[in-house]
Design an enzyme around this catalytic site. Sequence first.
Site, PDB file in Angstrom:
ATOM      1  N   HIS A 267      -1.860  12.738  33.460  1.00  0.00           N
ATOM      2  CA  HIS A 267      -2.453  12.352  34.736  1.00  0.00           C
ATOM      3  C   HIS A 267      -1.904  11.000  35.144  1.00  0.00           C
ATOM      4  CE1 HIS A 267      -5.500  11.455  37.795  1.00  0.00           C
ATOM      5  NE2 HIS A 267      -5.772  12.739  37.788  1.00  0.00           N
ATOM      6  N   ASP A 321      -7.381  20.265  35.479  1.00  0.00           N
ATOM      7  CA  ASP A 321      -6.872  21.602  35.765  1.00  0.00           C
ATOM      8  C   ASP A 321      -6.757  22.484  34.525  1.00  0.00           C
ATOM      9  OD1 ASP A 321      -6.356  21.254  38.605  1.00  0.00           O
ATOM     10  OD2 ASP A 321      -4.803  19.860  37.992  1.00  0.00           O
TER      11      ASP A 321
END
Length: 392
Positions: A267, A321
């Site tokens: 991320h 996700d």
Amino acid sequence: MASVVCCAAVEFRPGLENVPVAESAVCHIDGATGSLLYRGYAIEDLVRHSNFLETTHLLIWGELPGVRELQDFENDVYTHRRIKFRIRDVMKCFPESGHPMDALQASAAALGLFYSRRVLDDPLYIRQAVVRLVAKIPTMVAAFQLIRKGLDPIRPRDDLSYAANFLYMLSEKEPEPLAARVLDACLILHAEHSLNASTFSARVTASTLTDPYAVVASAVGTLAGPLHGGANEDVLDMLDEIGSPDRVEPFLDQCLARKRRIAGFGHRVYRVKDPRARILQELAERLFACYGSDATYDLAHLLEEKVEERLAGKGVYANVDFYSGLVYRRLGIPADLFTPVFAIARVAGWLAHWKEQLGANRIFRPSQIYTGVDPRPWPPRRELGAAGAAAG
């Protein structure tokens, strides 16, 4: 001849990486500790104690609503879920092969044709716009899902909660309470995440003082890009490609050797496990405990363990996700609706930033660093003609 360049003191940062472009009180992220706050409240507490519409009210108006205030907001949303038949008729003209995100962007923009007045200094208009967008976006997502299958949309039910009604509109079956609660938690987790690409798009559009329907449509279009939305679909495809537990380590070896991105990991902000991924993993386990195990989840869990063994030192962990697609699939949501469900949730954050932008607005007008040619004289006409003839 002197070159035309910008001042050397100007630092070029592609994608505006780490360049502050707004002041905001909506959301705070601490990527080093894995902390995510909405208006000061920890995401873990919101999932545990709140619901999506209460969280939406918090994000947009800054404080948790009182009991009566929340009831009024929920009732307003529930009674504005229906969409005009002309919008349904427009959606019936969309190609069945079209992606639901494209259908959602067009439908969100179409709402502005019916409701836009652009009286952005009117609190009543702002509230009505919030209610309509929060209420109608799920209805339009569910409607297109059925329309592209040749079916009529399912009428929303005022007696069902926000999440339960969406699941109902997809199948005309009232969902189990656990399924509705899990989806509601997922919506809270995806409601806001600071100045990501789609939220930045929303603020740029809002800064022109256009209507909120255009703001949401522009954000949906940004979210539709593969570098922003859709990663949870990629995770499921990746897990299908791996296929079995004995293939996990060879797959990971191959990814690392080829420097291939591992879907659902890493991320731009977090250097520890995404707090939303932790919660989604717990939700997935609750679903599978109630409705039966999922071999794909076991495979995902094994992959996460192996990635952490290899890459935790580099700050690479599971992100939001990684588990969300598994949860959505267990809830019966088709894979190409995963990103529209993300949009349903993120409307809350987009509108919070829209309202905040209106409070201290200045139209966005960033500068650029020119990399073109130096100033040059216009060529004589005969030379221009010869060059044109040669090109022809």
